[in-house]
Enzyme design. Sequence first.
Site, PDB file in Angstrom:
ATOM      1  N   CYS A  85      -3.118  -5.620 -13.926  1.00  0.00           N
ATOM      2  CA  CYS A  85      -3.341  -6.063 -15.303  1.00  0.00           C
ATOM      3  C   CYS A  85      -2.016  -5.866 -16.022  1.00  0.00           C
ATOM      4  O   CYS A  85      -1.365  -4.830 -15.837  1.00  0.00           O
ATOM      5  CB  CYS A  85      -4.444  -5.241 -15.975  1.00  0.00           C
ATOM      6  N   THR A  86      -1.625  -6.820 -16.830  1.00  0.00           N
ATOM      7  CA  THR A  86      -0.326  -6.716 -17.490  1.00  0.00           C
ATOM      8  C   THR A  86      -0.281  -5.578 -18.511  1.00  0.00           C
ATOM      9  O   THR A  86       0.802  -5.204 -18.945  1.00  0.00           O
ATOM     10  CB  THR A  86       0.069  -8.051 -18.150  1.00  0.00           C
ATOM     11  N   CYS A  95      -1.335 -13.155 -17.520  1.00  0.00           N
ATOM     12  CA  CYS A  95      -2.548 -12.342 -17.571  1.00  0.00           C
ATOM     13  C   CYS A  95      -3.188 -12.452 -16.200  1.00  0.00           C
ATOM     14  O   CYS A  95      -3.380 -13.563 -15.686  1.00  0.00           O
ATOM     15  CB  CYS A  95      -3.490 -12.865 -18.653  1.00  0.00           C
ATOM     16  N   ASN A  96      -3.490 -11.321 -15.597  1.00  0.00           N
ATOM     17  CA  ASN A  96      -4.093 -11.338 -14.265  1.00  0.00           C
ATOM     18  C   ASN A  96      -5.481 -11.971 -14.282  1.00  0.00           C
ATOM     19  O   ASN A  96      -5.827 -12.747 -13.390  1.00  0.00           O
ATOM     20  CB  ASN A  96      -4.165  -9.919 -13.708  1.00  0.00           C
TER      21      ASN A  96
END
Length: 195
Positions: free
Chosen positions: A153-154, A37-38
């Site tokens: 962002c994933t 997760c970013n």
Amino acid sequence: TARLPYGTKSGATVARYALQTTRVLVDIGVKLLVVACNTASSVALPGLAAAYPGLPVIGVIEPGARAACAHAPRGRIAVIATGGTVRGASYQRAILGLLPQATLATRPAQLFVSLAEEGWVDGDIVESIARRYLVPLMAEFPEGGPDCLVLGCTHFPVLASAIRAVLPPTVALTASAATTAASVKEELCARGLLK
């Protein structure tokens, strides 16, 4: 969904959640942790390293920055991410650490998370939202736009087609998945843990 999305929460809350989740994973014996997760990568890595000094921890920001720099021959990089990731300025630090002469612009694109969660990944509404986020961001790069756009962002890669539809064709899309996987393999090999 009790804790999601992370991108709208405070850094302290996300870091606390990451520590709680990691405790569960350590208890079942993980040999390496990927913070996929970013937002969590931007705020939780120091706390995780301090809490679990023997556990290798890999976030997605540094690998994402490496991917961006590899796709930026002119050093012009745009980043979209959640508000939490943008506020933390982690992509800016990581990219400038690798490419000090880079020209950067970042924008939060929080609605993309909701669209991805709802499965709305294409169509007029998604492209309209993408246009709203990306046209002003592209305008920050005169003379041809950025070299690449980091999907920070994933959730964002599932929207790649809609995002691509509103970008100039010369702008490469980059994300951290492949470079993060390479980092994991490298770390496991270095520690003799690859099977």
